[in-house]
Design a protein around this motif. Structure first.
Motif, PDB file in Angstrom:
ATOM      1  N   SER A 138     -20.443 -38.117 -44.525  1.00 28.51           N
ATOM      2  CA  SER A 138     -19.062 -37.825 -44.922  1.00 28.51           C
ATOM      3  C   SER A 138     -19.008 -36.617 -45.843  1.00 28.51           C
ATOM      4  N   TYR A 139     -19.978 -36.529 -46.751  1.00 26.22           N
ATOM      5  CA  TYR A 139     -20.054 -35.392 -47.668  1.00 26.22           C
ATOM      6  C   TYR A 139     -20.243 -34.094 -46.876  1.00 26.22           C
ATOM      7  N   GLY A 140     -21.114 -34.121 -45.863  1.00 29.36           N
ATOM      8  CA  GLY A 140     -21.344 -32.928 -45.052  1.00 29.36           C
ATOM      9  C   GLY A 140     -20.090 -32.476 -44.323  1.00 29.36           C
ATOM     10  N   MET A 141     -19.333 -33.424 -43.763  1.00 35.28           N
ATOM     11  CA  MET A 141     -18.087 -33.070 -43.090  1.00 35.28           C
ATOM     12  C   MET A 141     -17.097 -32.459 -44.076  1.00 35.28           C
ATOM     13  N   MET A 142     -17.065 -32.979 -45.285  1.00 34.38           N
ATOM     14  CA  MET A 142     -16.156 -32.452 -46.292  1.00 34.38           C
ATOM     15  C   MET A 142     -16.549 -31.032 -46.703  1.00 34.38           C
TER      16      MET A 142
END
Length: 523
Positions: A505-509
């Motif tokens: 999720s952090y990477g997508m953000m």
């Protein structure tokens, strides 16, 4: 008896069953209930937060182990060992003395009197002294001389120490109670015996561990412990382990059993009465369950709904709105600005609310938003957070209506620092807490920015707490927001769910931060 009288009688019986405690016979005592019984050493009975050092660690608060040497209690904090002279549970005070020098002050030592200040503190009546051994001459005018064979030693109050180093072979810091100083009359060789007597009187320390929960547990017939499955208070009862007391769970159990019997009787009589009773049972059980979940969260203050209305000036200024409810700007009595999250659209038993309170109350990190208080009153639920003047990250990276101003505020260096701060916050949640916290909803809307654009992770409604040793967790249903959910949360046969789901999720953000636009959401 007619139908009305029968219904009234049964209803009265039901209401009484919710308030009267009926003992539940146990088929066998729960093992920790036996193991964590108070123990006696000499004339002292010892119980939580202390435990005997031969009993399981969950019988006491960490670092509060006591030994029993014959008729004397011993406390091993760091170094050296201490003999417990007296314990005052009401004042949370221990009177202790060092075991290595109380018998013979001439037993040379260079070990200072030390405490673990996360567990204990010195009392205000304690005075710092230093013992000096094998001294040729004394550089101090205010010192107590004692003879050890052919060489002299000195006991000196630290406040009277000369700045110059003494010509002595050993020195050790000791603590002495102020009331024992009267035994030291004159600086001569006869002081050796008096010094031993003074050191034997010991000094006072206070313990920090909160025992208020233990009082409630003990009154209900339970025995107190800590860390049975995770690092939190436990109430061991004869039939199992609970978070608060033994009574509350039993009352709920008996009340539910009584309702089942009433339903069977009323099922052939009057269906509207059944629905009313079931609604009452559900409401009561949810409230009891909620009280048990949030009880013991000493790091966050509990407010009434009346307080919430005062803090927000009757919900005067709305900061935002989401699927859970609204966020309002408020001010505490000390003038601190806060954001009040009023939860009005909760599902089922308000699991998101309890998740957020329990999860965030365990945290303390510059990149995790601080929970200052909460409200749990009837159907009213609210969370009070520190106020973030720059709002959420979302409005900066997705607001292209005024792209030039946004780009000036959030330079590439600022965006890099924000992404780095979020990573530090996630690392803390995954590895820095005493329990691992998985967020499961990392997205720009849940990253708040303070006045200096320091990012803080917020909204722990979907979080899951698990032991740090566990790498894979299991639960039913997907968690998160479409577009940020890790594939393993949706397609279970491609891998286990772990803290790496937050990393996805952090990477997508971060991709959205770099592109300054929303990523396409896969259906």
């Amino acid at each position: 008896m007619d139908l009305t009288m029968s219904s009234c009688a049964l209803s009265l019986l039901f209401i009484m069953s919710l308030h009267i405690h009926f003992p539940v016979p146990a088929s066998g005592e729960f093992p920790p209930f036996r193991e964590c019984a108070p123990f006696v050493c000499g004339d002292q009975q010892i119980s939580y937060p202390f435990r005997h050092n031969e009993r399981p660690s969950y019988c006491g608060y960490p670092g509060h182990e006591l030994g029993c040497d014959g008729h004397n209690l011993t406390l091993s904090m760091m170094s050296p060992e201490y003999r417990v002279i007296h314990m005052d549970r009401n004042a949370q005070v221990l009177e202790v003395a060092r075991t290595d020098i109380v018998e013979d002050v001439c037993r040379k030592t260079d070990v200072d009197t030390t405490l673990n200040f996360t567990l204990f503190n010195y009392a205000s009546s304690d005075i710092n002294f230093t013992l000096f051994y094998n001294c040729n001459v004394s550089p101090y005018s205010l010192s107590y001389l004692f003879l050890c064979r052919t060489q002299y030693g000195y006991l000196v109050r630290n406040a009277d120490l000369d700045p110059q180093s003494p010509r002595c072979n050993f020195r050790a810091l000791v603590m002495i109670a102020s009331e024992a100083l009267a035994l030291l009359q004159s600086p001569d060789e006869s002081n050796r015996r008096a010094i031993i007597e003074v050191l034997s009187k010991g000094f006072e320390i206070t313990w920090i561990a909160d025992t208020s929960q233990c009082d409630d547990c003990t009154k209900s017939g339970g025995r107190c412990g800590y860390g049975w499955t995770r690092q939190e208070f436990n109430c061991f009862c004869s039939d199992g382990v609970y978070s608060t007391t033994c009574d509350r769970q039993r009352i709920a159990t008996i009340g539910t059993a009584t309702v089942i019997a009433l339903i069977l009787i009323l099922s052939i009589r009057k269906k509207p009465m059944i629905r009313k009773i079931m609604a009452l049972v559900k409401q009561r059980n949810e409230h009891l369950d909620g009280e048990m979940k949030i009880e013991g969260l000493v790091s966050s203050r509990r407010y009434t709904y009346r307080d919430i209305k005062r803090i927000t000036n009757y919900f005067e200024e709305k900061l935002g709105q989401g699927g859970y409810g609204c966020v309002y700007k408020g001010k505490l009595r000390d003038g601190q600005l806060v954001a009040v999250k009023l939860l009005t659209k909760l599902k089922g038993d308000a699991e998101e609310f309890f998740n957020e309170v329990v999860s965030i109350s365990r945290t303390s990190h510059v990149n995790v938003v601080s929970l200052l208080g909460f409200c749990f009153e009837g159907s009213k639920r609210a969370l009070i957070y520190e106020f973030m003047p720059n709002g959420s990250l979302e409005k900066f990276i997705f607001n292209r209506s005024n792209a030039l101003e946004v780009d000036q505020l959030l330079s590439w260096d600022t965006l890099y620092q924000i992404s780095l701060g979020i990573a530090h916050g996630l690392e803390y949640l995954h590895k820095g807490c005493n329990t691992r916290i998985l967020h499961f909803d990392i997205k720009p809307q849940n990253i708040l920015l303070d006045a200096s654009y320091c990012p803080k992770i917020s909204d722990f409604g979907l979080a899951k707490i698990c032991p740090r040793e566990e790498s894979i967790v299991s639960f039913l249903g997907a968690r998160g927001t479409v577009g940020y959910i890790a594939p393993e949360l949706i397609i279970r046969n491609i891998g286990g769910v772990s803290h790496k789901s937050d990393v996805y999720s952090y990477g997508m953000m971060v991709l959205e931060m770099v592109g300054k636009t929303k990523m396409p959401k896969l259906q």
